[in-house]
Scaffold this active site. Structure first.
Site, mmCIF file in Angstrom:
data_model
loop_
_atom_site.group_PDB
_atom_site.id
_atom_site.type_symbol
_atom_site.label_atom_id
_atom_site.label_comp_id
_atom_site.label_asym_id
_atom_site.label_seq_id
_atom_site.Cartn_x
_atom_site.Cartn_y
_atom_site.Cartn_z
ATOM 1 N N SER A 97 0.821 -1.204 0.000
ATOM 2 C CA SER A 97 0.000 0.000 0.000
ATOM 3 C C SER A 97 0.866 1.271 0.000
ATOM 4 C CB SER A 97 -0.963 -0.044 1.188
ATOM 5 O OG SER A 97 -1.994 0.896 1.052
ATOM 6 N N ASP A 226 -9.550 -5.534 -4.525
ATOM 7 C CA ASP A 226 -9.014 -4.499 -3.630
ATOM 8 C C ASP A 226 -9.945 -3.291 -3.660
ATOM 9 O OD1 ASP A 226 -7.517 -2.404 -2.413
ATOM 10 O OD2 ASP A 226 -5.634 -3.357 -2.994
ATOM 11 N N HIS A 255 -7.519 -5.829 -0.101
ATOM 12 C CA HIS A 255 -6.326 -5.005 0.078
ATOM 13 C C HIS A 255 -5.438 -5.549 1.195
ATOM 14 C CE1 HIS A 255 -3.919 -1.402 -0.286
ATOM 15 N NE2 HIS A 255 -4.051 -1.138 1.005
#
Length: 275
Positions: A97, A226, A255
């Site tokens: 991320s 995601d 995610h």
């Protein structure tokens, strides 16, 4: 506990596991977490002869709760300070991320000649926010909503965010309550200013030029479901911008890295590290 101190006096906490003479793997965490988010992968790396290192980004975890410097260039400079303090070379970078953005910026600005490989999962590059040149991106109003949620009731907001983060809002989801609780716990350890400031950094930073400078092998992993960093604005574009990229989509994966997704991803990461 081990810390390094940056030029502006910020103390950056890091964990250093495994073979001190092994090839170093640096793990960079997502927002609003800490290096603890990578514990399973760090053990995997250490068990296989690597030197596994994970730091808490400034303002997060056990690092100094900074008021200034909560920006992507400083994050990358902090990582460079850690790399130089430990004199690391032939580095494998792993970022999830926001951490994916951090390792990409570090590799492009500071890592030439030191970085051997890069792996990202659910990473934010090239740029998340929607614009005329990035119509697949997420509207700015969504990030304004994150800011509003953090300001209004950060604790409750993190509890609610954990649901789409791990795909717990999908039918048949198997994510544990423990995983969601850990997301909340690590998020609440972070400093308030860093949590707020980082929203702009992960959503609006443009990594397009950074990706163009990366010439080492890059493994780009992304969950097909995601809900936080949509794949069309992220991994599908990133793989076209790097010179030696491989994209793997984990169908139906969210995610957050947990459960069956984590098991499959970790097998692929280990294969990539050893390749």
């Amino acid at each position: 506990m081990p810390f390094i101190t940056t030029d502006d006096g910020t103390e950056i906490f890091y964990k250093d596991w495994g073979n001190p003479d092994g090839q170093p793997i640096i793990f960079s965490h997502g927002w609003p977490l800490s290096g603890d988010a990578w514990d399973v992968e760090m053990k995997l790396a250490a068990d296989n002869g690597f030197r596994a290192i994970a730091h808490d980004r400034r303002g997060h975890g056990r690092s100094t709760q900074t008021w200034f410097g909560n920006d992507m260039d400083t994050y990358a400079a902090d990582l460079d300070a850690l790399v130089r303090a430990l004199d690391l070379r032939d580095i494998i970078l792993v970022g999830h991320s926001t951490g994916g953005g951090e390792v990409v910026r570090f590799a492009a600005k500071h890592g030439i000649g030191r970085v051997a490989k890069i792996a990202t999962a659910g990473a934010v590059p090239p740029v998340m926010v929607k614009s005329e040149t990035n119509p697949e991106g997420t509207p700015i109003e969504a990030f304004d909503g994150i800011r509003d949620g953090v300001l209004a009731d950060r604790s409750q907001f993190f509890k609610e965010l954990a649901e789409p983060f791990f795909g717990a809002n999908r039918p048949g989801a198997k994510v544990s309550q423990g995983a969601k609780d850990q997301f909340w716990r690590l998020g609440m350890q972070a400093g308030f200013a860093a949590v707020y400031d980082c929203i702009k950094q992960f959503s609006e930073t443009d990594f397009t030029e950074d990706l163009g400078k990366i010439d080492v092998p890059m493994f780009i992993a992304h969950g097909g479901d995601d809900q936080i960093v949509p794949i069309a604005a992220a991994a599908e574009k990133t793989v076209k911008l790097v010179k030696d990229g491989t994209l793997k989509v984990y169908e139906g994966a969210p995610h957050g890295i947990a459960g069956e997704y984590q098991q499959e991803l970790d097998k692929d990461l280990l294969e990539f590290w050893k390749s």
